[in-house]
Design an enzyme around this catalytic site. Structure first.
Site, PDB file in Angstrom:
ATOM      1  CD  GLN A   1      -0.595  -3.985   4.666  1.00 45.78           C
ATOM      2  OE1 GLN A   1      -0.222  -3.947   3.808  1.00 45.78           O
ATOM      3  NE2 GLN A   1      -0.853  -5.365   5.157  1.00 45.78           N
TER       4      GLN A   1
ATOM      5  CE1 TYR B   1       4.351  -0.892   1.711  1.00 44.00           C
ATOM      6  CE2 TYR B   1       2.353   0.482   1.854  1.00 44.00           C
ATOM      7  CZ  TYR B   1       3.310  -0.112   2.470  1.00 44.00           C
ATOM      8  OH  TYR B   1       3.587  -0.022   3.649  1.00 44.00           O
ATOM      9  N   GLY B   2       3.569  -1.831  -4.313  1.00 43.01           N
ATOM     10  CA  GLY B   2       3.170  -2.653  -5.844  1.00 43.01           C
ATOM     11  C   GLY B   2       1.590  -2.530  -5.844  1.00 43.01           C
TER      12      GLY B   2
ATOM     13  CD  GLU C   1       1.503  -9.772   1.890  1.00 42.27           C
ATOM     14  OE1 GLU C   1       1.300 -10.352   0.968  1.00 42.27           O
ATOM     15  OE2 GLU C   1       0.782  -8.551   1.920  1.00 42.27           O
TER      16      GLU C   1
ATOM     17  CD  GLN D   1      -0.947   1.231   2.255  1.00 41.13           C
ATOM     18  OE1 GLN D   1      -1.457   0.952   1.317  1.00 41.13           O
ATOM     19  NE2 GLN D   1      -0.891   0.349   3.205  1.00 41.13           N
TER      20      GLN D   1
ATOM     21  CG  MET E   1      -3.403  -1.687   0.271  1.00 30.37           C
ATOM     22  SD  MET E   1      -2.251  -2.711   1.381  1.00 30.37           S
ATOM     23  CE  MET E   1      -3.515  -3.374   2.422  1.00 30.37           C
TER      24      MET E   1
ATOM     25  CG  HIS F   1      -3.558 -10.024  -0.383  1.00 34.48           C
ATOM     26  ND1 HIS F   1      -3.239 -10.602   1.005  1.00 34.48           N
ATOM     27  CD2 HIS F   1      -2.455  -9.374  -0.835  1.00 34.48           C
ATOM     28  CE1 HIS F   1      -1.935 -10.289   1.085  1.00 34.48           C
ATOM     29  NE2 HIS F   1      -1.340  -9.513   0.175  1.00 34.48           N
TER      30      HIS F   1
ATOM     31  CE1 TYR G   1       4.116  -9.057   0.032  1.00 29.79           C
ATOM     32  CE2 TYR G   1       5.656  -8.569   1.980  1.00 29.79           C
ATOM     33  CZ  TYR G   1       4.556  -8.389   1.125  1.00 29.79           C
ATOM     34  OH  TYR G   1       3.934  -7.117   1.329  1.00 29.79           O
TER      35      TYR G   1
ATOM     36  CD  GLU H   1      -1.844  -6.755  -4.089  1.00 32.58           C
ATOM     37  OE1 GLU H   1      -2.533  -6.549  -3.119  1.00 32.58           O
ATOM     38  OE2 GLU H   1      -0.849  -6.427  -4.104  1.00 32.58           O
TER      39      GLU H   1
END
Length: 626
Positions: free
Chosen positions: A136, A260-261, A311, A134, A263, A292, A389, A289
């Protein structure tokens, strides 16, 4: 000075969160090879950059953090490099001498991660050893030497070596060698989207261009959760923006410690297992996602100071997708005015987001409640919250309203993403593009009524956006009945589970969180709070993380529980089974403020080794342990 120049001068010209001299180079291509060792719990590798110099510089500076660097080569020749001392949070600059004259060059570096790597976590999965990364916001530098800034994007070729199945940030390519996996990413991506996962992974289809990956025991549940909506999500998003450019949209449900929820890894979105609620109430995370794929991955914030561009846009697109899905389902069901219903669903989700924004502004460091941040001396992880967000979404919703609604805003969406695709940009460029697009359409005066200074740079809440409350009103009516009951002083409880029988998933969440908020101004007896699980047993038994987290906040906040009560023990044990920071960080803060700091610390100490390094560090800061 124009308003665009003023906005530009209010933030740093270069990304302050990188040690690299990225502005002096164009990255033409990156080849990254990674080799996983489950025995040593490290990843060794080799990265080759094909570069074009933009200045006469005689050195290349890359970001690293807690990496061992063994060799560096420039145009095939080994050179003496310098790894400067580590300074938190930005790591150790890797300085490589280069020829000041040659415009094009290749730089190759061999490296290995250490046990201090913040990007990867080795764990024991359900069916065998497992590792995932991960990166970020600025953790890619602890996985491989890189220009660790979203301001640099490059096409990649990836190779992974592991005894277990691997996924990376690209499209799988054929391999003739056992334990060797190849991937191609022709679309330029930044370092934070680089990813590797390896474990006993299996896959199942959830759409014509989508598979879901997970360990075998949970695969069927993962497939059921997403197969109903996946392709519909993609097709609706394509109508709002334009064609999906990444070929496939596959996803990977990770172990519980994923922080996270989700990525937005290109071609392999990572998801928390808390989404597998067996009721499809959390599929909007998949919509997020997917969004994104345009906002963040195709068009990227140039630094973490402008994170809202990633976001805020993504939440905006997510809610447009969710609203369109609701409208389509309403039409199939024969509802009157399905388009209106879809818009009500979009606004209802925005209300949930607004409540989260209000709570965040009330509890978060004020300097990080503006849309544009100053990160000159700060860790971007410290700034992470719902602000980019939800405040970002509300800014875009405000613009949509000012220009005349979705029909007037939709052409700008397509224009914006086409103009900046494959690029990174800042807030000033966004505003300038907004004016360039709408001024010829006679809407400059409408844009001039937007207080850009307040929206972009001032902390705190924007003005109340006045969302359509049709779907929320059903919830508010029940909440008011509870408020009236508490104020009356009556003791005979007249509420039952029939009150919430018709509520859908999001309405249940709104009910619990609104009740929690309204109770703070009332003298609610702990005895009444302790009766709630018998009044609404469905919430007490819920396995849905969104419901479970809110329900326990309501009970523990007002129930006068101690650390020896079963309700508190249950919630503390649950915090040890999830790694999603959305639940973990508020959960420990709840134990700290409503039970005791000692119990919160004791619980964290019990589970800290299960958490991802990012999550562990943030909770340590929350509990003043670091």
């Amino acid at each position: 000075m124009s308003k665009f120049e003023n906005i530009s001068k209010r933030s740093h010209e270069l990304d302050p969160c990188t040690n690299s001299n990225y502005a002096e180079f164009k990255v033409v291509h990156t080849d990254l090879s990674l080799s996983v060792s489950f025995e040593s719990k490290n990843i060794s590798g080799n990265v080759i950059y094909t570069l074009k110099k933009l200045t006469k510089t005689n050195r290349l500076v890359l970001d690293t953090s807690f990496l061992e660097v063994s060799t560096a080569k420039v145009n095939g020749k080994e050179v003496v490099f310098e790894l400067l001392p580590h300074k938190a949070p930005f790591g150790s600059p890797l300085v490589i001498p280069i020829d000041g004259e040659n415009e094009s060059l290749t730089v190759e570096v061999d490296f290995r991660t250490t046990d201090k790597c913040t990007a990867i976590q080795f764990i024991q999965g359900d069916t065998g050893p497992y590792v995932f990364s991960q990166c970020q916001a600025i953790h890619a530098r602890s996985l491989f030497p890189c220009f660790d800034t979203p301001g640099v994007k490059s096409p990649y070729k990836f190779t992974a070596k592991s005894p277990s199945v691997c996924t990376m940030s690209g499209r799988p390519q054929p391999s003739n060698e056992a334990g060797v996996y190849h991937f191609d990413q022709p679309i330029p991506i930044p370092s934070y989207l680089v990813s590797i996962t390896s474990g006993n992974l299996h896959k199942a289809p959830i759409g014509p261009r989508s598979d879901v990956y997970s360990e075998e025991p949970s695969l069927k549940d993962c497939q059921w959760e997403f197969e109903k909506d996946m392709e519909n999500f993609i097709q609706i998003a394509e109508k709002i923006v334009f064609e999906y450019e990444w070929s496939r949209f596959d996803s990977l449900v990770l172990p519980s410690s994923f922080p996270y929820g989700g990525m937005e890894i290109p071609n392999m979105t990572q998801l928390t297992p808390t989404l597998i609620s067996k009721d499809r109430t959390q599929v909007k995370v998949m919509a997020h996602e997917l969004a994104h794929s345009w906002s963040g991955n195709l068009v990227t914030n140039c630094s973490w100071e402008h994170f809202w561009l990633n976001e805020g846009w993504t939440v905006y697109l997510e809610r447009r997708i969710i609203g369109a899905i609701a409208a389509a389902e309403a039409q199939e069901e024969g509802r009157a005015n399905p388009e209106k219903y879809g818009e009500q669903v979009r606004h209802f989700n925005a209300i949930i987001g607004w409540n989260a924004l209000v709570e965040t502004v009330e509890s978060f460091d004020p300097k990080f409640t503006s849309l544009v941040w100053d990160l000159a001396s700060g860790d971007p992880d410290d700034a992470f919250s719902r602000i980019p967000y939800e405040k970002g979404f509300n800014f875009l919703f405000h613009i949509e309203t000012k220009v005349g609604g979705t029909k007037e805003f939709d052409p700008f969406i397509k224009h914006y993403f086409k103009k900046f695709r494959y690029q990174s940009l800042n807030s000033a460029q966004f505003i300038e593009t907004l004016y360039d697009f709408y001024t010829p359409l006679g809407k400059k005066d409408a844009l001039d009524t937007i207080d850009l200074e307040k929206w972009l740079f001032q902390p705190g809440l924007p003005d109340d956006p006045k969302f359509d409350t049709t779907l929320a009103d059903q919830v508010y009516v029940l909440v008011e009945k509870w408020v009236d009951f508490v104020k009356s002083g009556e003791t005979e409880v007249k509420f039952s589970e029939a009150d919430v029988k018709e509520f859908e998933g999001e309405q249940e969440m709104l009910f619990i969180e609104t009740l929690t908020d309204r109770f703070k101004d009332l003298d609610v007896s702990p005895e009444l709070i302790r009766k709630l699980p018998s009044i609404y047993p469905k919430y007490a038994a819920s396995k849905n993380g969104e419901v479970l987290a809110r329900w326990n906040e309501l009970l523990i906040k007002y129930g006068n529980y101690t650390s020896s009560d079963e309700q508190v023990k249950f919630f503390a044990d649950w915090l040890g089974t999830v790694g999603r920071m959305k639940y973990v960080r508020p959960g420990y803060k709840l134990l700290q403020t409503s039970v005791s700091i000692e119990f919160a610390v004791e619980t964290f100490k019990r589970f800290e080794d299960k958490y991802h390094p990012i999550c562990k560090t943030m909770v340590q800061k929350d509990l003043n342990l670091a």
